[in-house]
Design a protein around this motif. Sequence first.
Motif, PDB file in Angstrom:
ATOM      1  N   GLY A  44       3.400  17.126  -5.312  1.00  0.00           N
ATOM      2  CA  GLY A  44       3.940  16.652  -4.178  1.00  0.00           C
ATOM      3  C   GLY A  44       4.621  17.792  -3.447  1.00  0.00           C
ATOM      4  N   THR A  45       4.845  17.721  -1.889  1.00  0.00           N
ATOM      5  CA  THR A  45       5.234  18.584  -1.220  1.00  0.00           C
ATOM      6  C   THR A  45       6.710  19.124  -1.635  1.00  0.00           C
TER       7      THR A  45
ATOM      8  N   PHE B 279       0.674  -1.149  -0.010  1.00  0.00           N
ATOM      9  CA  PHE B 279      -0.148   0.089   0.074  1.00  0.00           C
ATOM     10  C   PHE B 279       0.944   1.334   0.083  1.00  0.00           C
ATOM     11  N   VAL B 280       1.871   1.494   0.718  1.00  0.00           N
ATOM     12  CA  VAL B 280       2.676   2.597   0.867  1.00  0.00           C
ATOM     13  C   VAL B 280       3.414   2.669  -0.426  1.00  0.00           C
ATOM     14  N   ALA B 281       3.958   1.689  -1.035  1.00  0.00           N
ATOM     15  CA  ALA B 281       4.766   1.709  -2.394  1.00  0.00           C
ATOM     16  C   ALA B 281       3.719   2.153  -3.364  1.00  0.00           C
ATOM     17  N   LEU B 282       2.652   1.809  -3.459  1.00  0.00           N
ATOM     18  CA  LEU B 282       1.662   2.319  -4.315  1.00  0.00           C
ATOM     19  C   LEU B 282       1.445   3.389  -4.120  1.00  0.00           C
ATOM     20  N   LEU B 283       1.178   4.280  -2.931  1.00  0.00           N
ATOM     21  CA  LEU B 283       1.093   5.707  -2.623  1.00  0.00           C
ATOM     22  C   LEU B 283       2.123   6.234  -3.115  1.00  0.00           C
TER      23      LEU B 283
ATOM     24  N   VAL C 235       4.134   9.826  -9.770  1.00  0.00           N
ATOM     25  CA  VAL C 235       3.478  10.144 -10.989  1.00  0.00           C
ATOM     26  C   VAL C 235       2.659  11.301 -11.270  1.00  0.00           C
ATOM     27  N   LEU C 236       1.745  11.463 -10.384  1.00  0.00           N
ATOM     28  CA  LEU C 236       1.028  12.842 -10.177  1.00  0.00           C
ATOM     29  C   LEU C 236       1.807  14.181 -10.096  1.00  0.00           C
ATOM     30  N   GLY C 237       2.805  14.151  -9.256  1.00  0.00           N
ATOM     31  CA  GLY C 237       3.656  15.318  -9.268  1.00  0.00           C
ATOM     32  C   GLY C 237       4.543  15.701 -10.532  1.00  0.00           C
ATOM     33  N   GLY C 238       5.070  14.630 -10.916  1.00  0.00           N
ATOM     34  CA  GLY C 238       5.532  14.658 -12.434  1.00  0.00           C
ATOM     35  C   GLY C 238       4.605  15.162 -13.329  1.00  0.00           C
ATOM     36  N   LEU C 239       3.561  14.518 -13.349  1.00  0.00           N
ATOM     37  CA  LEU C 239       2.397  15.048 -14.611  1.00  0.00           C
ATOM     38  C   LEU C 239       2.204  16.584 -14.059  1.00  0.00           C
TER      39      LEU C 239
END
Length: 253
Positions: A222-223, A82-86, A92-96
Amino acid sequence: MEERVSPPPPPPLEHTDKNHSPKLQLPDIDPGTYVVQVPKDQVYRVPPPENARIVEQHRNSPPKEAKTSRCCWCCVLFFIVFVALLILLGGVLGGLFSMLLKPKDPNFSIQSFKVVESKPYPKYDVTLQVHNSNSKVGVSYKDRGRVSLSLRRQEIASGAYQTSYQDPHDTTTFGVTLKGSKAGFPKEVEESVKNDKKKMHVTFSLAIRVLARMKMGLLRSGTMTFDVTCKLKLDTLAKNTHVLSQQCETKRH
């Protein structure tokens, strides 16, 4: 009426050698008695029903320790996945977010500066102005931000950066109180504060470190960390202090 005739006696068994036949020798049998011979390999012993039930329960149910251990390992494995998927999804979202939107860093500036003589700690009241130049991206500033004031590369006061959210194309002005040390004002500061007749210029360095996230609609970055460094020159630290010059630089990590 005819009389009942008893069946004739069975013929005598022939004598066989034990080495040649595994069959048992039967004793003499009275007339009217029947003997059924069953091969030894087809004779089964059936346990009582309660014994079979107990054996079946022990066979089907694993030990409690094995169940507990298996459950713990499953929980640990699920948590790691679960942590790895998060982390992967956040990356991915931060890069996009960065690739598609290319957000700009906020601009910081100092509007006013005031020295407050107080005990046991001297204070410095600084008014900051932050401008978000992005047209579609908002900025959310998290807690645990820090502001520090230095004189000649030595920190003399510090304070907290406030938590806030800034809309696109928004300019925010707020005050920050920086607390000095018990030792009081540095000599250069004290001379400028007490000299009312002659203005004594003082140059400070203001550093800001704050965590933030950018967002547009449902997209979140991301932060990130903003490190801001401002060099400002003041005409005097007595009454009516004015900022003569300043230069602020923002770096994003």
